[in-house]
Design a protein around this motif. Structure first.
Motif, PDB file in Angstrom:
ATOM      1  N   THR A 133      79.305  62.300  23.054  1.00  0.00           N
ATOM      2  CA  THR A 133      79.133  60.887  22.728  1.00  0.00           C
ATOM      3  C   THR A 133      79.036  60.753  21.218  1.00  0.00           C
ATOM      4  O   THR A 133      78.278  61.486  20.577  1.00  0.00           O
ATOM      5  CB  THR A 133      77.853  60.320  23.373  1.00  0.00           C
ATOM      6  N   HIS A 146      80.011  49.396  20.915  1.00  0.00           N
ATOM      7  CA  HIS A 146      79.750  50.783  21.279  1.00  0.00           C
ATOM      8  C   HIS A 146      78.295  50.943  21.705  1.00  0.00           C
ATOM      9  O   HIS A 146      77.385  50.613  20.949  1.00  0.00           O
ATOM     10  CB  HIS A 146      80.055  51.710  20.100  1.00  0.00           C
ATOM     11  N   ARG A 185      73.461  53.964  27.447  1.00  0.00           N
ATOM     12  CA  ARG A 185      74.242  54.821  28.343  1.00  0.00           C
ATOM     13  C   ARG A 185      73.347  55.624  29.277  1.00  0.00           C
ATOM     14  O   ARG A 185      73.832  56.414  30.094  1.00  0.00           O
ATOM     15  CB  ARG A 185      75.136  55.775  27.536  1.00  0.00           C
ATOM     16  N   THR A 234      87.476  58.523  21.025  1.00  0.00           N
ATOM     17  CA  THR A 234      86.741  58.295  22.268  1.00  0.00           C
ATOM     18  C   THR A 234      85.253  58.355  21.975  1.00  0.00           C
ATOM     19  O   THR A 234      84.747  59.383  21.524  1.00  0.00           O
ATOM     20  CB  THR A 234      87.100  59.357  23.322  1.00  0.00           C
ATOM     21  N   HIS A 241      82.846  58.147  24.167  1.00  0.00           N
ATOM     22  CA  HIS A 241      82.060  58.804  25.218  1.00  0.00           C
ATOM     23  C   HIS A 241      83.025  59.490  26.179  1.00  0.00           C
ATOM     24  O   HIS A 241      83.792  58.823  26.876  1.00  0.00           O
ATOM     25  CB  HIS A 241      81.218  57.754  25.951  1.00  0.00           C
ATOM     26  N   ARG A 242      83.028  60.801  26.163  1.00  0.00           N
ATOM     27  CA  ARG A 242      83.931  61.572  27.031  1.00  0.00           C
ATOM     28  C   ARG A 242      83.107  62.517  27.902  1.00  0.00           C
ATOM     29  O   ARG A 242      82.200  63.215  27.410  1.00  0.00           O
ATOM     30  CB  ARG A 242      84.916  62.382  26.184  1.00  0.00           C
ATOM     31  N   LYS A 244      86.117  58.697  30.849  1.00  0.00           N
ATOM     32  CA  LYS A 244      85.557  57.943  29.731  1.00  0.00           C
ATOM     33  C   LYS A 244      84.740  56.784  30.289  1.00  0.00           C
ATOM     34  O   LYS A 244      85.182  55.636  30.275  1.00  0.00           O
ATOM     35  CB  LYS A 244      86.684  57.418  28.826  1.00  0.00           C
ATOM     36  N   PRO A 245      83.546  57.081  30.799  1.00  0.00           N
ATOM     37  CA  PRO A 245      82.735  56.031  31.424  1.00  0.00           C
ATOM     38  C   PRO A 245      82.413  54.917  30.431  1.00  0.00           C
ATOM     39  O   PRO A 245      81.981  55.172  29.309  1.00  0.00           O
ATOM     40  CB  PRO A 245      81.463  56.760  31.861  1.00  0.00           C
ATOM     41  N   ALA A 246      82.637  53.688  30.849  1.00  0.00           N
ATOM     42  CA  ALA A 246      82.352  52.542  29.982  1.00  0.00           C
ATOM     43  C   ALA A 246      80.875  52.180  30.054  1.00  0.00           C
ATOM     44  O   ALA A 246      80.191  52.469  31.046  1.00  0.00           O
ATOM     45  CB  ALA A 246      83.210  51.349  30.395  1.00  0.00           C
ATOM     46  N   ALA A 247      80.390  51.555  28.997  1.00  0.00           N
ATOM     47  CA  ALA A 247      79.014  51.068  28.959  1.00  0.00           C
ATOM     48  C   ALA A 247      78.957  49.897  27.990  1.00  0.00           C
ATOM     49  O   ALA A 247      79.633  49.903  26.954  1.00  0.00           O
ATOM     50  CB  ALA A 247      78.048  52.164  28.533  1.00  0.00           C
ATOM     51  N   THR A 248      78.162  48.916  28.330  1.00  0.00           N
ATOM     52  CA  THR A 248      78.013  47.727  27.492  1.00  0.00           C
ATOM     53  C   THR A 248      76.640  47.737  26.845  1.00  0.00           C
ATOM     54  O   THR A 248      75.637  47.951  27.544  1.00  0.00           O
ATOM     55  CB  THR A 248      78.179  46.444  28.329  1.00  0.00           C
TER      56      THR A 248
END
Length: 475
Positions: A345, A353, A359, A428, A430-431, A442-446
């Motif tokens: 990350t 981001h 996360r 990237t 977050h991998r 590559k999980p997404a997060a807000t």
């Protein structure tokens, strides 16, 4: 002699380019309000260093511009005084940025004539210790800067960094260096400029276990010369199978991990300068070295250390490459993998981001318990006995194949952000690599809007640098 440098957030540079590089080809100007990191002694050259970080960009209103051409700009001082007032109110330093549309990356005679008057005005208004940054932006994206300490004293900026989805470096004679023989074949792949950039960087490695020692061994082989190692643990028999650079005599003598790793780096003969700190990264004795780093690799497995570095990345606009390895196996004579996940990350101030808190990489409760164990072991044991804290439990599985590959994942992301070999959209944040499934995700997060680090609540602190208490954390 005091040296100085500047870090500009990527979003701020994008805004500056829109303001200053206009279609009419005329000079334009703007202001940046900057936080500051005061370093009493840089670990590698021993000199005091002031690192400025962009916090806010302010445009010069069009109605204040008196005249402008491809070679000059003149405007009223009203907005400059307002910028000084805002800087003083927020304990920031003002920077004047103007464009040179014809591409000249040197300060002009007119700049040399006008800027002493501006620093004098700044000191008359805000105090005799007030400093003023001056920066030139050219159409090809080059940045050059200097720091006015007084009307008679000016310090060239050692480096200007641009940090966002990429990392771009600007310093005198960039691109003119010649790679040493050991790195000439690397230059054939990436170009001479990358080798020169890597040699200029100051890099910190937090945690010198399986992943951290692998990172540390890769850094000089890529051309990094200035390395700081942070770890308070010693070499033990149980980590000899994955701690690069450690030997059985190190375990027998309970050698600090940083010493075993530093010895191996120096023995490579690649001209590396290693500084070691046998302490937890949050200790005050580590701060000058940490603030001196241009890039940080977080390889610690403690939540409290990650919690601190999570804030550090945003306050100091310093990219932090955080790594983790999760191995879960079933119970039985022949364990089966239920999870074999490596994670990288990247933490840096960039809109949208998510940080480690958002996360859910960091557990604040575990971080609290780790801090208690470190500062008050007796109270920690008492609460542990009463089930108020989380105990250590059994050791987690660890395999050198995967700790080393996580380090390589992080190094690849780092090199891409410097050189761009994956293409324009190759970064990237977050991998997650699922080794047992042979897949990358590559999980997404807000970001949580109320997050004090990456949310709208925390944005006001991006680039603030030194504040009291350190990182606004209770000490």
């Amino acid at each position: 002699m005091t040296t100085a440098s500047l870090t500009i957030q990527g979003q701020h540079l994008n805004y500056l380019r829109k303001l200053l590089l206009t279609a009419d080809g005329k000079e334009r100007a703007a202001y940046i309000l900057c936080g500051r990191a005061v370093i009493d002694a840089d670990p590698w050259d021993g000199q005091p260093h002031h690192k400025f970080i962009s916090c806010e960009v302010i445009s010069v209103p069009e109605d204040e511009i008196i005249s402008s051409s491809a070679e000059h700009i003149t405007w009223k001082t009203d907005s400059f005084v307002w910028a000084l007032q805002a800087a003083q109110a927020k304990n920031l330093t003002a920077a004047l940025v103007h464009s040179h549309p014809e591409g000249n990356d040197e300060f002009s005679t007119q700049d040399d004539t006008n800027e002493p008057d501006l620093i004098q005005l700044a000191q008359n208004r805000n105090g005799s210790d007030t400093q003023l940054l001056s920066v030139i932006l050219t159409p090809d994206g080059n940045l050059v800067g200097r720091l006015w300490v007084s009307p008679q004293e000016v310090i060239p900026l050692r480096m200007i960094r641009v940090v966002g989805d990429s990392i771009r470096l600007h310093y005198p004679n960039r691109g003119l260096g010649v790679s040493p023989p050991a790195f000439q074949r690397q230059a054939l792949a990436f170009g001479e400029a990358l080798n020169q950039d890597l040699s200029m960087l100051r890099v910190g490695v937090i945690g010198c276990g399986g992943t951290g020692s692998a990172i540390a061994m890769l850094l000089p082989k890529m051309g990094i010369r200035n390395i700081a190692l942070f770890d308070r643990d010693i070499v033990e028999d149980t980590n000899l199978n994955r701690l690069h650079g450690a030997r059985q005599p190190d375990a027998d003598a309970m050698t600090p991990k940083i010493e075993a790793v530093a010895r191996s780096l120096v023995e490579l003969g690649l001209g590396v300068r290693v500084k070691t700190y046998q302490a937890w990264i949050g200790e005050a004795e580590c701060r000058d070295a940490l603030k001196s780093c241009d890039v940080v690799f977080c390889c610690t497995d403690d939540h409290a250390g990650r919690l601190m570095l999570n804030r550090f990345a945003y306050y100091y606009a310093t990219p932090v490459f955080d790594m983790g390895l999760a191995i879960e196996v079933s119970q039985g004579e022949t364990p089966n993998f239920q999870a074999l996940d490596g994670r990288v990350t990247v933490l840096a101030p960039a809109p949208g981001h998510a940080c480690l808190l958002c996360r859910e990489v960091i557990n604040p409760v575990i971080a609290r318990d780790e801090a208690l164990k470190r500062t008050n072991p007796a109270e920690y044991e008492r609460r542990k006995a009463e089930a108020y804290v989380i105990g250590e439990g059994n050791p987690s599985p660890a395999v050198v194949l995967f700790t080393t590959e996580v380090a390589i994942m992080a190094m690849q992301e780092f090199v891409h952000r410097l050189q761009g070999f994956r293409g324009e959209d190759g970064s990237t944040a977050h991998r997650v690599r699922k080794f047992h499934l042979m897949s990358d995700r590559k999980p997404a997060a807000t970001p949580n809007p109320n997050c004090p680090v990456c949310g709208s609540v925390g944005v006001q602190w991006w680039g603030r640098g030194d504040v009291v208490p350190f990182l606004n954390q209770v000490e």
